[in-house]
Design a protein around this motif. Sequence first.
Motif, short mmCIF file in Angstrom:
data_model
loop_
_atom_site.label_atom_id
_atom_site.label_comp_id
_atom_site.label_asym_id
_atom_site.label_seq_id
_atom_site.Cartn_x
_atom_site.Cartn_y
_atom_site.Cartn_z
N ARG A 187 46.37 6.92 27.64
CA ARG A 187 46.99 5.77 26.99
C ARG A 187 48.24 5.40 27.77
NH1 ARG A 187 45.49 4.56 21.64
NH2 ARG A 187 44.09 6.10 20.70
N ILE A 188 48.49 4.12 27.92
CA ILE A 188 49.64 3.68 28.70
C ILE A 188 50.88 3.70 27.81
CG2 ILE A 188 50.55 1.81 30.12
CD1 ILE A 188 47.62 0.84 30.44
N PRO A 189 51.96 4.36 28.23
CA PRO A 189 53.17 4.43 27.39
C PRO A 189 53.70 3.05 27.07
CG PRO A 189 53.31 5.98 29.23
CD PRO A 189 52.12 5.12 29.49
N ALA A 190 54.29 2.91 25.87
CA ALA A 190 54.80 1.61 25.42
C ALA A 190 55.88 1.07 26.37
CB ALA A 190 55.35 1.73 24.00
N GLU A 191 56.71 1.97 26.90
CA GLU A 191 57.76 1.51 27.81
C GLU A 191 57.17 0.89 29.07
OE1 GLU A 191 57.44 4.51 26.61
OE2 GLU A 191 59.13 4.82 25.23
N LEU A 192 56.10 1.51 29.59
CA LEU A 192 55.46 0.99 30.80
C LEU A 192 54.75 -0.33 30.51
CD1 LEU A 192 55.13 1.81 33.73
CD2 LEU A 192 53.04 3.01 33.12
N LEU A 193 54.14 -0.43 29.33
CA LEU A 193 53.50 -1.69 28.95
C LEU A 193 54.53 -2.80 28.81
CD1 LEU A 193 50.82 -0.69 26.27
CD2 LEU A 193 50.42 -1.67 28.53
N ALA A 217 54.13 -4.16 22.89
CA ALA A 217 53.70 -2.92 23.55
C ALA A 217 53.39 -1.83 22.53
CB ALA A 217 54.80 -2.45 24.51
N GLN A 218 54.18 -1.74 21.47
CA GLN A 218 53.91 -0.75 20.44
C GLN A 218 52.63 -1.08 19.68
OE1 GLN A 218 57.51 -0.82 18.16
NE2 GLN A 218 58.71 0.24 19.73
N ALA A 219 52.41 -2.37 19.40
CA ALA A 219 51.20 -2.77 18.68
C ALA A 219 49.94 -2.55 19.51
CB ALA A 219 51.30 -4.25 18.28
N ALA A 220 50.08 -2.53 20.84
CA ALA A 220 48.92 -2.36 21.73
C ALA A 220 48.36 -0.95 21.67
CB ALA A 220 49.31 -2.70 23.16
N GLU A 221 49.16 0.03 21.23
CA GLU A 221 48.72 1.41 21.11
C GLU A 221 48.12 1.96 22.40
OE1 GLU A 221 46.08 1.45 17.76
OE2 GLU A 221 47.74 1.56 16.33
N GLY A 222 48.81 1.70 23.51
CA GLY A 222 48.40 2.28 24.78
C GLY A 222 47.35 1.51 25.54
N GLY A 227 47.28 -5.33 24.52
CA GLY A 227 48.63 -5.88 24.62
C GLY A 227 48.66 -7.26 25.23
N LEU A 228 47.87 -7.47 26.28
CA LEU A 228 47.83 -8.80 26.91
C LEU A 228 47.20 -9.83 25.97
CD1 LEU A 228 46.80 -7.82 30.54
CD2 LEU A 228 48.99 -8.79 29.81
N LEU A 256 52.13 -10.68 13.61
CA LEU A 256 51.41 -9.42 13.42
C LEU A 256 51.55 -8.88 12.00
CD1 LEU A 256 52.35 -7.57 16.74
CD2 LEU A 256 50.25 -8.81 16.21
N GLY A 257 52.35 -9.56 11.16
CA GLY A 257 52.56 -9.06 9.81
C GLY A 257 53.38 -7.79 9.79
N LEU A 258 54.36 -7.68 10.69
CA LEU A 258 55.19 -6.49 10.79
C LEU A 258 56.51 -6.71 10.08
CD1 LEU A 258 54.73 -5.62 14.57
CD2 LEU A 258 53.52 -4.62 12.63
N SER A 259 57.10 -5.62 9.63
CA SER A 259 58.44 -5.66 9.06
C SER A 259 59.43 -5.29 10.16
CB SER A 259 58.55 -4.68 7.89
OG SER A 259 59.86 -4.68 7.36
N ASP A 260 60.61 -5.94 10.13
CA ASP A 260 61.59 -5.58 11.14
C ASP A 260 62.15 -4.19 10.85
OD1 ASP A 260 64.53 -5.90 9.86
OD2 ASP A 260 63.15 -7.36 8.96
N ARG A 261 62.70 -3.57 11.88
CA ARG A 261 63.12 -2.18 11.75
C ARG A 261 64.21 -2.01 10.71
NH1 ARG A 261 63.41 0.06 18.01
NH2 ARG A 261 61.22 -0.25 18.51
#
Length: 538
Positions: A187-193, A217-222, A227-228, A256-261
């Motif tokens: 899996r590709i790390p989120a930082e690299l993505l 990148a986090q939503a792509a899960e590697g 991600g693209l 994406l229906g995400l909540s902010d941190r």
Amino acid sequence: MSDSPQPYRVLARKYRPRSFSELIGQDAMVQTLGNAIRRGRLAHAFLMTGVRGVGKTSTARLIAKALNCVGPDGQGGPTIDPCGQCEPCKAIAEGRHIDVVEMDAASHTGVDDVREIIEAVRYAAVSARYKIYIIDEVHMLSKNAFNALLKTLEEPPAHVKFLFATTEVNKVPVTVLSRCQRFDLRRIPAELLATHFTHVVEAERVAAEPEALALIAQAAEGSARDGLSILDQAIAHAEMDDGPSLVTAAQVREMLGLSDRGSVRRLLALLLEGETASLIAAVREQYALGVEPLALMRGLMELVHAVTLMKAGRDIASPGQSTEEREMLADWAAQLGFAPLHRLWQLLLKGHDEVANAVLPIESCEMALLRVMHAATMPDPAEVARLLREGGASSSASTEGSSAGAASSAPASARLPATYADLIEAFWQGGKGQLAQELHDCVGVIRYAPPQFDYRPTPQLPADFLARLLPALREVTGTAWQVAAGEGPAEPTLLEQEQRQAADSRARILETPVVKAAMAAFPDAELDDRLERWSAEA
């Protein structure tokens, strides 16, 4: 008359790697392949496995180019850096090379499809150095198809190479795996993505907030492809607004229906503080903003996981993490113990599964969080065992209304087990059955003076006993102990004491006149264990 515009190509296809240098996150595999090519140690079959979108099929095509590249001057040999300019490289990249055959096993599963390959491999390549067969999703071939391929796969002609790709390597027969050189694509790390997506938006002349790219990148899960695809959607979403295109974190969360941190941190704070009404109101507020209940549960789980890692001493810095967030995580890590953190994780995990399968997701989310909140105020099994031993429930009142952090703290006045047998019983009551058994069977007491304990181990005691015992003692008794293994005089283990008592009891029974007379009258008779137990109880 002007030329018609070129049709739009999605980012996942447009930015597919054209060389090994563009293949991100798979450095170990690229190095292994490069060494094999340079030394002429090429396998006849390669198997690429990994989750979706990490580059399995792209890697297979790159290997095909690397093996068949002839260089710009037509005189080159196999290389880990194919030129991309010669006719074989261009033809393979465009999918039109006659000697590079791609087959989708999902739609060609039968033995007849494989039989065509077996018949074709006998003939030499038409224009390339190697005839290459790329079989995608190879795990979907039928059992008969795999069996038909085995002999050819084990001893193919020198001019043939097989390249397999699969997302479910466990479904590929071992007989096939043993005939292939396997590469597990990570899996590709989120930082690299996120860094990769930064280059993509620059090439596309689109502005994007770093936090937005980190969220994608986090939503792509590697998965680079996933991600693209999300980035493609985010750019289209941003272009709906007037003015220059700008992909913002708020737009990505909404899409994406995400909540902010910040909202997730507030939810966890309310959860730990036991603010029932405020917690339900905050959940409903997020739901009204379009945040999915499952995303809320996942966000809380990620936050608890981050706190636990920070408590364990691991650096968890990530792109887009604010100073405020890091300080709050550090504060929680300092206040919460491992036991309540593990309990929070288990409760949230159970709630996540319930919400995922619920007919009423938001209601299930609220009920799950209320369960987490109220379960956090309950004493852990070790404290329950202590209360039962002490015979008083008065101290349990102190746990009412406490937060998850407070639940981790043992009462300062907790009474330690008075005897070694009491300690073993506390371990049984606290759910530490294996340690309790080891203390009973394999430990001879040199000195027992709580919270100090010296012991002599028997050869049967596991090597990691002490490492497991110390944290368990703190968890069960609420106190840090000083424990040491020694070689001095020690009492027999409790198991040895019980065995000695049983032997003495048996000897006493055999010496009684009645039993001696019975044994003399019936030489083949044996002493029944029930008689021994009755005698011991009497």
